[in-house]
Design a protein around this motif. Structure first.
Motif, PDB file in Angstrom:
ATOM      1  N   GLU A  79       0.829  -1.219   0.000  1.00 49.90           N
ATOM      2  CA  GLU A  79       0.000   0.000   0.000  1.00 49.90           C
ATOM      3  C   GLU A  79       0.862   1.267   0.000  1.00 49.90           C
ATOM      4  O   GLU A  79       0.358   2.368  -0.203  1.00 49.90           O
ATOM      5  CB  GLU A  79      -0.917   0.028   1.238  1.00 49.90           C
ATOM      6  N   GLU A  80       2.155   1.108   0.282  1.00 50.61           N
ATOM      7  CA  GLU A  80       3.047   2.267   0.345  1.00 50.61           C
ATOM      8  C   GLU A  80       3.801   2.482  -0.971  1.00 50.61           C
ATOM      9  O   GLU A  80       4.655   3.369  -1.063  1.00 50.61           O
ATOM     10  CB  GLU A  80       4.056   2.077   1.481  1.00 50.61           C
ATOM     11  N   ILE A  81       3.508   1.654  -1.990  1.00 52.49           N
ATOM     12  CA  ILE A  81       4.247   1.706  -3.254  1.00 52.49           C
ATOM     13  C   ILE A  81       3.375   2.277  -4.371  1.00 52.49           C
ATOM     14  O   ILE A  81       2.261   1.797  -4.611  1.00 52.49           O
ATOM     15  CB  ILE A  81       4.718   0.290  -3.678  1.00 52.49           C
ATOM     16  N   ALA A  82       3.919   3.263  -5.069  1.00 54.03           N
ATOM     17  CA  ALA A  82       3.301   3.764  -6.305  1.00 54.03           C
ATOM     18  C   ALA A  82       4.187   3.360  -7.471  1.00 54.03           C
ATOM     19  O   ALA A  82       5.421   3.352  -7.356  1.00 54.03           O
ATOM     20  CB  ALA A  82       3.182   5.284  -6.257  1.00 54.03           C
ATOM     21  N   LEU A  83       3.550   3.036  -8.593  1.00 53.70           N
ATOM     22  CA  LEU A  83       4.299   2.716  -9.809  1.00 53.70           C
ATOM     23  C   LEU A  83       4.435   4.011 -10.595  1.00 53.70           C
ATOM     24  O   LEU A  83       3.437   4.682 -10.888  1.00 53.70           O
ATOM     25  CB  LEU A  83       3.555   1.637 -10.598  1.00 53.70           C
ATOM     26  N   VAL A  84       5.672   4.352 -10.914  1.00 53.91           N
ATOM     27  CA  VAL A  84       5.930   5.655 -11.550  1.00 53.91           C
ATOM     28  C   VAL A  84       6.720   5.444 -12.836  1.00 53.91           C
ATOM     29  O   VAL A  84       7.196   4.339 -13.117  1.00 53.91           O
ATOM     30  CB  VAL A  84       6.703   6.604 -10.591  1.00 53.91           C
ATOM     31  N   LYS A  85       6.912   6.541 -13.577  1.00 53.61           N
ATOM     32  CA  LYS A  85       7.594   6.341 -14.859  1.00 53.61           C
ATOM     33  C   LYS A  85       9.108   6.507 -14.733  1.00 53.61           C
ATOM     34  O   LYS A  85       9.834   6.082 -15.621  1.00 53.61           O
ATOM     35  CB  LYS A  85       7.002   7.220 -15.958  1.00 53.61           C
ATOM     36  N   ASN A  86       9.588   7.079 -13.686  1.00 54.94           N
ATOM     37  CA  ASN A  86      11.043   7.176 -13.471  1.00 54.94           C
ATOM     38  C   ASN A  86      11.316   7.764 -12.088  1.00 54.94           C
ATOM     39  O   ASN A  86      10.394   8.181 -11.386  1.00 54.94           O
ATOM     40  CB  ASN A  86      11.714   8.012 -14.567  1.00 54.94           C
ATOM     41  N   THR A  87      12.588   7.805 -11.735  1.00 53.01           N
ATOM     42  CA  THR A  87      12.992   8.360 -10.437  1.00 53.01           C
ATOM     43  C   THR A  87      12.532   9.798 -10.318  1.00 53.01           C
ATOM     44  O   THR A  87      12.059  10.239  -9.268  1.00 53.01           O
ATOM     45  CB  THR A  87      14.534   8.332 -10.315  1.00 53.01           C
ATOM     46  N   SER A  88      12.718  10.551 -11.404  1.00 50.22           N
ATOM     47  CA  SER A  88      12.372  11.973 -11.389  1.00 50.22           C
ATOM     48  C   SER A  88      10.909  12.189 -11.055  1.00 50.22           C
ATOM     49  O   SER A  88      10.564  13.081 -10.271  1.00 50.22           O
ATOM     50  CB  SER A  88      12.663  12.606 -12.752  1.00 50.22           C
ATOM     51  N   GLU A  89      10.035  11.395 -11.663  1.00 51.96           N
ATOM     52  CA  GLU A  89       8.607  11.566 -11.397  1.00 51.96           C
ATOM     53  C   GLU A  89       8.308  11.325  -9.914  1.00 51.96           C
ATOM     54  O   GLU A  89       7.559  12.069  -9.290  1.00 51.96           O
ATOM     55  CB  GLU A  89       7.751  10.619 -12.251  1.00 51.96           C
ATOM     56  N   GLY A  90       8.929  10.289  -9.356  1.00 51.62           N
ATOM     57  CA  GLY A  90       8.728  10.003  -7.933  1.00 51.62           C
ATOM     58  C   GLY A  90       9.219  11.160  -7.072  1.00 51.62           C
ATOM     59  O   GLY A  90       8.517  11.626  -6.163  1.00 51.62           O
TER      60      GLY A  90
END
Ligand code: PLP
Length: 386
Positions: A76-87
């Motif tokens: 529940e603490e993980i989001a899927l993102v497109k790269n490090t920068s987006e995160g």
């Protein structure tokens, strides 16, 4: 899955071994066969039947679970993102800043961990403090732990943000010490883990990490454009999503209801359709690494980088990467006054099919566990005496 030893020098599992001695896993990694197969399977399924009769979305959810496990987080603490920068940009923009707040980082971060903070600093009147790198008597480059703790202790510091391993020096920061220090003082702690996740231990609980971001295209052996972000459960309600689209909300698939209630989990940071093929490939790579175990992979990378450093020293190269037990990483930065670094880099690539990297005026080699000792010896052999 076969044991780790079976993958070493195994060109079926790592096709790159057929053509290149590749030491730029700190840059952009080659794909292992399992990840390339995941792309091929996706393409075949998508062409034959669109999303029908596939397990894509379940599989992407299982990447979330696998990524959580890698860093000792909850899914529940993980989001899927497109790269490090987006995160990192999501984290930087998700916090409610007050004018006069301070953010502390180093002056040697990869720009993915600089510009998002410069951006919020400029917009909200926040001060960004960038701690300089120093050179030890032994030549190693590091940002001293004490200077990070001193900056964290400043009464106006709200957040400390660091790469677990610095991209040019290879210095690994003591996240456990910094995280504990920050938590005890109520400061937020954010980590760019792209240079360690999957190959060196990352434990967001033991290290008191509040936020983390990492793309998969380096040590995780995934493709570019598929990464993960962590937000500590307690911070989810107060961390706003940077991008809001149809998927951030609880009833995302009741399209016409416009029920604008954000999800309570880190999935609230995901705004629209996933990069499904990228996440499926990353899942395959993560599962491969997880089956071998982070500790065993770390041990193998230590052995290869130690061997490389001994050979480089014997040839007269200066080693710029700190190598203490709690500071070493998979990045070996080295230098010589005797030759032009660009010429060395190009000669290795063009004449010997050996790929290293040039970063910040330094030569940088970053082998992965599947590289062989014979390859390392060949690199040392092909370098001119320094
Ligand atoms: C420390 C660090 N962070 C981030 C990145 C890449 O960022 P992104 O995943 O946004 O492309 C790199 C790549 O070189 C890096 O070394």
């Amino acid at each position: 899955m076969p044991p780790l030893a079976d993958y070493i020098g195994n060109a079926d599992a790592f096709p790159i071994l057929r053509k290149w001695d590749f030491y730029n896993h700190a840059g952009v990694c080659p794909l292992p066969r399992v990840a390339a197969d995941a792309f091929r399977r996706y393409a075949a399924e998508a062409a034959a039947g669109a999303y029908l009769e596939t397990s894509w979305y379940r599989d992407v959810e299982s990447l979330r679970t696998a990524a959580a496990k890698l860093m000792n987080a909850a899914r529940e603490e993980i989001a899927l993102v497109k790269n490090t920068s987006e995160g990192l940009a999501t984290i930087a923009n998700g916090i409610e800043w007050q004018a006069g707040d301070r953010i502390a980082t180093t002056a040697v971060e990869y720009p993915a961990n600089v510009y998002p903070w410069m951006d919020v600093a400029r917009r909200f009147g926040v001060e960004l403090v960038m701690l300089p790198e120093e050179t030890n008597e032994d030549g190693a480059k590091r940002v001293p732990l004490q200077s990070i703790l001193d900056a964290a202790a400043h009464p106006r510091t709200r957040l400390v943000t660091l790469s677990h391993v610095e991209f040019a020096s290879g210095q690994r920061h003591d996240l456990a010490a910094i995280g504990r220090f920050c938590r005890e003082r109520g400061k937020l702690f954010c980590v760019d883990a792209i240079q360690t996740l999957g190959v060196l231990p990352v434990d967001v609980v033991a290290m008191n990490v509040d936020y983390l971001s990492a793309d998969g295209h380096k040590w995780l052996l995934g493709p570019e454009g598929a990464g993960v972000m962590y937000c500590r459960r307690e911070l989810l309600p107060q961390t706003r999503p940077l991008l809001v689209g149809w998927m951030n909300v609880i009833n995302a698939e009741q399209y016409g209801d416009y029920d604008f209630i954000l999800k309570p989990t880190a999935a609230k940071f995901e705004c629209g359709s996933w990069n499904v093929p990228g996440f499926l490939a990353l899942k395959a790579s993560v599962e491969l690494l997880a089956s071998l175990g982070v500790e065993a992979i770390a041990e193998r990378i230590k052995l290869l980088t130690d061997r490389l450093i001994a050979g480089l020293r014997a040839k007269g190269y200066a080693i710029l990467s700190p190598r203490n037990p709690d500071e070493w990483s998979g990045i070996v930065s080295f230098a010589t006054q005797a030759h032009d670094h660009g010429t060395i880099f190009r000669t290795l690539r063009k004449e010997h099919r050996i790929e290293i990297a040039l970063r910040e005026g330094r030569l940088r080699a970053s082998p992965h566990f599947y590289n062989t000792e014979a390859q390392i010896d060949r690199l040392i052999d092909r370098l001119p005496p320094a």
